[in-house]
Design a protein around this motif. Structure first.
Motif, PDB file in Angstrom:
ATOM      1  N   SER A 389      -7.554  10.354  26.572  1.00  0.00           N
ATOM      2  CA  SER A 389      -8.011   9.428  25.542  1.00  0.00           C
ATOM      3  C   SER A 389      -6.836   8.911  24.721  1.00  0.00           C
ATOM      4  N   ALA A 390      -7.048   7.720  24.141  1.00  0.00           N
ATOM      5  CA  ALA A 390      -6.016   7.096  23.306  1.00  0.00           C
ATOM      6  C   ALA A 390      -6.686   6.318  22.180  1.00  0.00           C
ATOM      7  N   ASP A 391      -6.090   6.397  20.979  1.00  0.00           N
ATOM      8  CA  ASP A 391      -6.573   5.662  19.804  1.00  0.00           C
ATOM      9  C   ASP A 391      -5.435   4.850  19.213  1.00  0.00           C
ATOM     10  N   TYR A 392      -5.802   3.710  18.644  1.00  0.00           N
ATOM     11  CA  TYR A 392      -4.861   2.934  17.831  1.00  0.00           C
ATOM     12  C   TYR A 392      -5.530   2.641  16.497  1.00  0.00           C
ATOM     13  N   GLU A 393      -4.787   2.822  15.398  1.00  0.00           N
ATOM     14  CA  GLU A 393      -5.307   2.531  14.064  1.00  0.00           C
ATOM     15  C   GLU A 393      -4.314   1.674  13.305  1.00  0.00           C
ATOM     16  N   TYR A 394      -4.851   0.705  12.581  1.00  0.00           N
ATOM     17  CA  TYR A 394      -4.056  -0.174  11.724  1.00  0.00           C
ATOM     18  C   TYR A 394      -4.462   0.084  10.278  1.00  0.00           C
ATOM     19  N   ARG A 395      -3.451   0.367   9.424  1.00  0.00           N
ATOM     20  CA  ARG A 395      -3.731   0.720   8.029  1.00  0.00           C
ATOM     21  C   ARG A 395      -2.769  -0.072   7.121  1.00  0.00           C
ATOM     22  N   PRO A 396      -3.220  -1.147   6.485  1.00  0.00           N
ATOM     23  CA  PRO A 396      -2.316  -2.008   5.685  1.00  0.00           C
ATOM     24  C   PRO A 396      -2.146  -1.508   4.249  1.00  0.00           C
ATOM     25  N   TYR A 397      -1.163  -0.658   4.028  1.00  0.00           N
ATOM     26  CA  TYR A 397      -0.953  -0.097   2.692  1.00  0.00           C
ATOM     27  C   TYR A 397      -0.600  -1.158   1.658  1.00  0.00           C
ATOM     28  N   GLN A 398      -0.049  -2.280   2.093  1.00  0.00           N
ATOM     29  CA  GLN A 398       0.308  -3.321   1.133  1.00  0.00           C
ATOM     30  C   GLN A 398      -0.918  -3.960   0.490  1.00  0.00           C
ATOM     31  N   ASP A 399      -2.111  -3.671   1.017  1.00  0.00           N
ATOM     32  CA  ASP A 399      -3.346  -4.234   0.461  1.00  0.00           C
ATOM     33  C   ASP A 399      -4.021  -3.320  -0.558  1.00  0.00           C
ATOM     34  N   MET A 400      -3.416  -2.183  -0.874  1.00  0.00           N
ATOM     35  CA  MET A 400      -3.964  -1.342  -1.935  1.00  0.00           C
ATOM     36  C   MET A 400      -4.020  -2.139  -3.241  1.00  0.00           C
ATOM     37  N   THR A 401      -5.004  -1.832  -4.074  1.00  0.00           N
ATOM     38  CA  THR A 401      -5.169  -2.550  -5.337  1.00  0.00           C
ATOM     39  C   THR A 401      -5.498  -1.562  -6.450  1.00  0.00           C
ATOM     40  N   THR A 402      -4.855  -1.734  -7.599  1.00  0.00           N
ATOM     41  CA  THR A 402      -5.182  -0.926  -8.776  1.00  0.00           C
ATOM     42  C   THR A 402      -5.783  -1.818  -9.850  1.00  0.00           C
ATOM     43  N   LYS A 403      -6.643  -1.213 -10.675  1.00  0.00           N
ATOM     44  CA  LYS A 403      -7.295  -1.938 -11.759  1.00  0.00           C
ATOM     45  C   LYS A 403      -7.334  -1.075 -13.007  1.00  0.00           C
ATOM     46  N   TYR A 404      -7.411  -1.753 -14.147  1.00  0.00           N
ATOM     47  CA  TYR A 404      -7.688  -1.056 -15.388  1.00  0.00           C
ATOM     48  C   TYR A 404      -9.114  -0.509 -15.349  1.00  0.00           C
ATOM     49  N   ASP A 405      -9.414   0.328 -16.307  1.00  0.00           N
ATOM     50  CA  ASP A 405     -10.755   0.905 -16.387  1.00  0.00           C
ATOM     51  C   ASP A 405     -11.826  -0.170 -16.592  1.00  0.00           C
ATOM     52  N   ASN A 406     -11.438  -1.305 -17.185  1.00  0.00           N
ATOM     53  CA  ASN A 406     -12.412  -2.380 -17.421  1.00  0.00           C
ATOM     54  C   ASN A 406     -12.591  -3.300 -16.216  1.00  0.00           C
ATOM     55  N   GLY A 407     -11.866  -3.025 -15.132  1.00  0.00           N
ATOM     56  CA  GLY A 407     -12.015  -3.804 -13.913  1.00  0.00           C
ATOM     57  C   GLY A 407     -10.985  -4.886 -13.708  1.00  0.00           C
ATOM     58  N   ASP A 408     -10.120  -5.160 -14.688  1.00  0.00           N
ATOM     59  CA  ASP A 408      -9.079  -6.170 -14.526  1.00  0.00           C
ATOM     60  C   ASP A 408      -7.960  -5.636 -13.639  1.00  0.00           C
ATOM     61  N   ASN A 409      -7.398  -6.507 -12.811  1.00  0.00           N
ATOM     62  CA  ASN A 409      -6.299  -6.110 -11.935  1.00  0.00           C
ATOM     63  C   ASN A 409      -5.058  -5.742 -12.746  1.00  0.00           C
ATOM     64  N   VAL A 410      -4.335  -4.722 -12.278  1.00  0.00           N
ATOM     65  CA  VAL A 410      -3.042  -4.369 -12.868  1.00  0.00           C
ATOM     66  C   VAL A 410      -1.987  -5.105 -12.044  1.00  0.00           C
ATOM     67  N   ASP A 411      -1.675  -6.321 -12.440  1.00  0.00           N
ATOM     68  CA  ASP A 411      -0.861  -7.196 -11.606  1.00  0.00           C
ATOM     69  C   ASP A 411       0.532  -6.628 -11.334  1.00  0.00           C
ATOM     70  N   ALA A 412       1.153  -6.007 -12.347  1.00  0.00           N
ATOM     71  CA  ALA A 412       2.509  -5.493 -12.152  1.00  0.00           C
ATOM     72  C   ALA A 412       2.538  -4.402 -11.091  1.00  0.00           C
ATOM     73  N   VAL A 413       1.558  -3.496 -11.124  1.00  0.00           N
ATOM     74  CA  VAL A 413       1.500  -2.435 -10.122  1.00  0.00           C
ATOM     75  C   VAL A 413       1.157  -3.007  -8.750  1.00  0.00           C
ATOM     76  N   ASN A 414       0.224  -3.935  -8.700  1.00  0.00           N
ATOM     77  CA  ASN A 414      -0.165  -4.527  -7.421  1.00  0.00           C
ATOM     78  C   ASN A 414       0.985  -5.303  -6.790  1.00  0.00           C
ATOM     79  N   ASP A 415       1.805  -5.951  -7.627  1.00  0.00           N
ATOM     80  CA  ASP A 415       3.000  -6.613  -7.100  1.00  0.00           C
ATOM     81  C   ASP A 415       3.974  -5.580  -6.528  1.00  0.00           C
TER      82      ASP A 415
END
Length: 544
Positions: A389-415
């Protein structure tokens, strides 16, 4: 908050008032090769096979393969070592952990329908990742953390009044970085003249020294999975799953420097005449050894949820094809940080006594979205004897996203996430051969490419690990390279009982940086940390 704080967001520490960093986001998004002994012994290459409790956390379509109910438990002995390689020495840290990797139940229900002969459901607990690691090292220095802090403190023109201590070591911060506050009150940074907002660190012309670091990480990601699935005409097997994750991460970093010919402040009598001593803002060089230590502590915990869907297609009896998609895990997290500096600078026209200063412990809430996971698999069944058997997985870490507790994006961290990380490609290979009706042997291999971007790996980008107004004081960070697994195992089956054993070796290298490069001092060379985990895994279960 004074207006220059906003310029700080674009200069030395371009982060707003939050606790999370891009480094934290990656650390919490990792997964290990963990599950049942059969799954691990075949390198986790089960995406096209199914019929194992671990497939609920990988390809939910594997639940449709079941013809009998299944219950099992997996125990794991994890023998770890982390060897640090610096220009001065090798240092090897070892520890052993014992735990439960997987507990699960699958219920197989016959429907008496030719279209969908079985409808199955199941529940599993799975340890998705372990953060346990400890390493330490010693290396020579070509600059000092104190100069690194002095540089960005000077760039923002913080006054001594804004940095000085008040009320039993709790500080009026005015939005200043906590590391600047700690460094000033611990004499790591000192103004070049009275009233100046330009600061010197301890490193000057002719200074030399060594730094030491001791890093301990503990914690886990646990996932609780509920799956439903079945099959269509014994050709297409399907499954969907809902996962609830529980995460707990602790990091304790102790960093210290020992300096010769360092620049330290002069001590003069207190002008109020009460017999106390204070440090003059004018530093001088000393040939005595001086030093300081920074202890930084971090704790992150919370819960999250995700969804999974998968298929296994059997176009002919000898071939299986698998496809699975995992949504991101959506976390609600609480983070606590604090830091303490202890110091001792010897004598210079007076006695600058040893001491320490610390930040308060404060909690911050934030949100994290981990990457999507996309998987494609194939398996060949060779008669009643063998499986490849063989598996391939793709995991795009650059697409992680952080937000404040109120739901707004933390742009500096996401950049920062987009700058520091890239997608990983994961390959898993496995094989099984049945020696007799009761005994099987297995082997596997898995490889995960490095998630670290080329620019940050080559020290071409500064890495931000703390923000001005939080109590995070961890200037160090670790960047991972590729990861490799070698696996093997045995299986035994008798009537409804089965027992599987596995040995798994995980090997990967990381680069530990005491602090990021910047324009104010030379960055120390990264220390290579080679981590090895040797897992002995045992699964027992019944099918009925």
């Amino acid at each position: 908050m004074k207006k220059r704080v906003f310029s700080a967001l674009c200069a030395a520490l371009p982060l707003a008032m939050f606790a999370q960093t891009a480094i934290d986001a990656y650390q919490l998004s990792r997964y290990d090769l963990r599950g049942t002994a059969r799954f691990m012994s075949m390198g986790g290459a089960f995406g096209a096979l199914g019929g194992d409790l671990s497939t609920l956390n990988q390809n939910p379509g594997g639940i449709g393969v079941y013809r009998k109910s299944d219950i099992g438990i997996t125990l794991d002995i994890d023998i770890q070592s982390a060897k640090t390689n610096t220009s001065v020495m090798f240092y090897n840290q070892k520890q052993t952990k014992v735990g439960v990797n997987n507990v699960g139940y699958i219920g197989a229900t016959r429907t008496n329908s030719e279209i969908m002969p079985f409808f199955n459901w199941g529940f599993t607990y799975n340890r998705a990742a372990s953060f346990n690691r400890r390493f330490r090292g010693v290396d020579v220095m070509n600059g000092s953390l104190s100069n690194y802090i002095a540089g960005y403190t000077s760039a923002e023109n913080w006054t001594t009044g804004e940095l000085e201590g008040k009320d039993n070591n709790y500080f009026a911060t005015y939005g200043a970085p906590w590391m600047s506050i700690l460094a000033y009150n611990s004499y790591m940074i000192n103004p070049v003249s009275p009233g100046s907002t330009t600061y010197n660190g301890l490193w000057g012309n002719g200074t030399s020294g060594e730094h030491e670091f001791d890093v301990e990480e503990t914690g886990y990601v646990d996932e609780y999975e509920i799956n439903l699935g079945g099959n269509f005409a014994d050709v297409v097997y399907w499954g969907i799953g809902f996962g609830i994750t529980d995460i707990n991460y602790n990091q304790n970093v102790y960093y210290q420097e020992f300096l010769q010919n360092a620049t330290i402040p002069i001590v003069v009598p207190d002008q109020n005449g009460d017999g106390a001593v204070v440090a003059s803002p004018t530093p001088v060089a000393t040939d005595q050894e001086v030093g300081f230590g920074l202890q930084s502590r971090k704790h992150i915990s919370g819960t999250g949820y995700n969804f999974k869907a998968g298929l296994i297609v059997r176009p002919i009896n000898e071939l299986r094809l698998g496809f699975a998609v995992h949504t991101p895990t959506y976390y609600n997290l609480t983070q606590n940080n604090d830091g303490i500096v202890d110091y001792g600078y010897g004598y210079a026209e007076g006695d600058l006594k040893p001491g320490y200063h610390g930040t308060p412990i404060e909690a911050a809430n934030w949100k994290l979205r981990t990457p999507w996971r996309l998987m494609a698999s194939a398996a060949v069944v060779i008669g009643p004897k063998a499986i490849i058997s063989a598996d391939y997985e793709y995991r795009p870490y650059q697409d992680m996203t952080t937000k404040y507790d109120n739901g707004d994006n933390v742009d500096a961290v996401n950049d920062g996430i987009k700058s520091y990380y890239k997608a990983t490609n994961i390959i898993r290979l496995g094989a099984e051969y049945r020696i007799s009706n009761h005994v099987s042997i297995r082997a596997g291999y898995a490889y995960e490419s490095s998630p670290t971007g080329a620019e940050v790996k080559d020290n071409q980008l500064p890495v931000y690990t703390s923000s001005p107004n939080d109590t995070g004081t961890t200037p160090s960070y670790t960047l991972d390279n590729s990861t490799r697994y070698l696996t093997c195992g045995l299986g035994y089956k008798y009537k409804n009982f089965y027992a599987d054993a596995a040995y798994v070796n995980k090997h990967y290298k990381s680069d530990f940086h005491p602090y990021s490069p910047n324009n104010y001092t030379m960055a120390p060379a990264a220390s290579e940390v080679t981590s090895n985990s040797n897992n002995v895994v045992l699964t027992i279960g019944f099918r009925f």
